[in-house]
Design a protein around this motif. Structure first.
Motif, PDB file in Angstrom:
ATOM      1  N   GLU A 105      -3.113   1.328  -1.640  1.00 21.26           N
ATOM      2  CA  GLU A 105      -4.296   0.599  -1.186  1.00 21.26           C
ATOM      3  C   GLU A 105      -4.560   0.821   0.294  1.00 21.26           C
ATOM      4  OE1 GLU A 105      -5.975  -3.992  -1.092  1.00 21.26           O
ATOM      5  OE2 GLU A 105      -4.318  -3.479  -2.431  1.00 21.26           O
ATOM      6  N   VAL A 106      -3.519   0.762   1.116  1.00 15.75           N
ATOM      7  CA  VAL A 106      -3.720   0.976   2.553  1.00 15.75           C
ATOM      8  C   VAL A 106      -4.083   2.435   2.823  1.00 15.75           C
ATOM      9  CG1 VAL A 106      -1.326   1.441   3.270  1.00 15.75           C
ATOM     10  CG2 VAL A 106      -2.897   0.361   4.862  1.00 15.75           C
ATOM     11  N   ALA A 107      -3.525   3.369   2.052  1.00 15.00           N
ATOM     12  CA  ALA A 107      -3.864   4.784   2.231  1.00 15.00           C
ATOM     13  C   ALA A 107      -5.327   5.038   1.870  1.00 15.00           C
ATOM     14  CB  ALA A 107      -2.948   5.662   1.386  1.00 15.00           C
ATOM     15  N   ARG A 108      -5.794   4.407   0.806  1.00 13.24           N
ATOM     16  CA  ARG A 108      -7.210   4.546   0.434  1.00 13.24           C
ATOM     17  C   ARG A 108      -8.111   3.957   1.517  1.00 13.24           C
ATOM     18  NH1 ARG A 108      -8.531   5.072  -5.465  1.00 13.24           N
ATOM     19  NH2 ARG A 108      -6.548   5.337  -6.541  1.00 13.24           N
ATOM     20  N   THR A 147     -12.039   4.762   5.702  1.00  8.44           N
ATOM     21  CA  THR A 147     -12.605   4.258   6.951  1.00  8.44           C
ATOM     22  C   THR A 147     -12.492   5.262   8.089  1.00  8.44           C
ATOM     23  OG1 THR A 147     -10.525   3.157   7.521  1.00  8.44           O
ATOM     24  CG2 THR A 147     -12.192   1.842   6.372  1.00  8.44           C
ATOM     25  N   ALA A 148     -11.759   6.364   7.880  1.00  7.07           N
ATOM     26  CA  ALA A 148     -11.655   7.385   8.917  1.00  7.07           C
ATOM     27  C   ALA A 148     -12.992   8.099   9.053  1.00  7.07           C
ATOM     28  CB  ALA A 148     -10.550   8.386   8.563  1.00  7.07           C
ATOM     29  N   VAL A 149     -13.358   8.390  10.256  1.00  6.07           N
ATOM     30  CA  VAL A 149     -14.597   9.120  10.507  1.00  6.07           C
ATOM     31  C   VAL A 149     -14.310  10.587  10.223  1.00  6.07           C
ATOM     32  CG1 VAL A 149     -16.308   9.752  12.237  1.00  6.07           C
ATOM     33  CG2 VAL A 149     -15.289   7.475  12.265  1.00  6.07           C
ATOM     34  N   ALA A 191      -5.763  12.808  11.041  1.00  2.00           N
ATOM     35  CA  ALA A 191      -5.102  12.027  12.093  1.00  2.00           C
ATOM     36  C   ALA A 191      -4.821  10.605  11.607  1.00  2.00           C
ATOM     37  CB  ALA A 191      -5.964  12.003  13.352  1.00  2.00           C
ATOM     38  N   ALA A 192      -5.778  10.016  10.890  1.00  2.67           N
ATOM     39  CA  ALA A 192      -5.579   8.658  10.362  1.00  2.67           C
ATOM     40  C   ALA A 192      -4.447   8.633   9.345  1.00  2.67           C
ATOM     41  CB  ALA A 192      -6.872   8.144   9.743  1.00  2.67           C
ATOM     42  N   GLU A 193      -4.393   9.647   8.463  1.00  2.00           N
ATOM     43  CA  GLU A 193      -3.315   9.714   7.467  1.00  2.00           C
ATOM     44  C   GLU A 193      -1.954   9.872   8.143  1.00  2.00           C
ATOM     45  OE1 GLU A 193      -4.461  12.909   4.907  1.00  2.00           O
ATOM     46  OE2 GLU A 193      -5.931  11.693   3.825  1.00  2.00           O
ATOM     47  N   GLU A 194      -1.887  10.746   9.136  1.00  3.39           N
ATOM     48  CA  GLU A 194      -0.616  10.934   9.850  1.00  3.39           C
ATOM     49  C   GLU A 194      -0.212   9.666  10.597  1.00  3.39           C
ATOM     50  OE1 GLU A 194       1.558  13.513   9.768  1.00  3.39           O
ATOM     51  OE2 GLU A 194       0.284  14.404   8.237  1.00  3.39           O
ATOM     52  N   GLY A 195      -1.191   8.962  11.145  1.00  3.25           N
ATOM     53  CA  GLY A 195      -0.899   7.693  11.802  1.00  3.25           C
ATOM     54  C   GLY A 195      -0.354   6.671  10.814  1.00  3.25           C
ATOM     55  N   LEU A 196      -0.926   6.653   9.615  1.00  5.46           N
ATOM     56  CA  LEU A 196      -0.441   5.741   8.574  1.00  5.46           C
ATOM     57  C   LEU A 196       0.999   6.077   8.200  1.00  5.46           C
ATOM     58  CD1 LEU A 196      -0.752   3.537   6.435  1.00  5.46           C
ATOM     59  CD2 LEU A 196      -1.748   5.289   4.935  1.00  5.46           C
TER      60      LEU A 196
END
Length: 125
Positions: free
Chosen positions: A51-54, A59-61, A93-98
């Protein structure tokens, strides 16, 4: 076949003749219940991670064009420093941050855990 039938029959009779150890049965049931609880917790964790990954992915630009001059300056600076130019999309970048956040939170390496969670929740591979 008759010899095998005899051995199986004798083994079953020996097993049935043993006294039942009620404490052992209780402990084995407790182990089974713990294992079920662990499996439920793993499933819940997988669902939460998915859920958080989705959410992060949605929401990532993404796809925002970068000005050519900015890319040229970055490429020139990378070349002067002898390193390759590496640009990640906002989504990557958002995925790697997660992954980094979850790794710190759970104190584990998450590159495979994230993929496994996606497989479990989404029914893939």
């Amino acid at each position: 076949m008759k010899a095998l039938d005899y051995v199986v029959s004798a083994s079953v009779q020996d097993w049935k003749a043993r006294p039942v150890d009620a404490e052992q049965v209780r402990l084995l049931d407790a182990v089974r219940e713990c294992d079920l609880a662990i499996n439920r917790a793993h499933a819940a964790r997988a669902a939460a991670i998915d859920e958080v990954a989705r959410r992060v992915a949605n929401t990532a630009v993404t796809g925002r064009p970068l000005p050519h001059a900015l890319l040229a300056r970055e490429a020139q600076a990378a070349g002067e420093e002898g390193r390759p130019l590496q640009r990640w999309s906002e989504k990557k970048a958002a995925e790697e941050g997660l992954v980094a956040e979850l790794g710190c939170l759970l104190r584990v390496s998450l590159s495979n855990l994230l993929c496994k969670c996606w497989e479990l929740v989404r029914g893939g591979g």
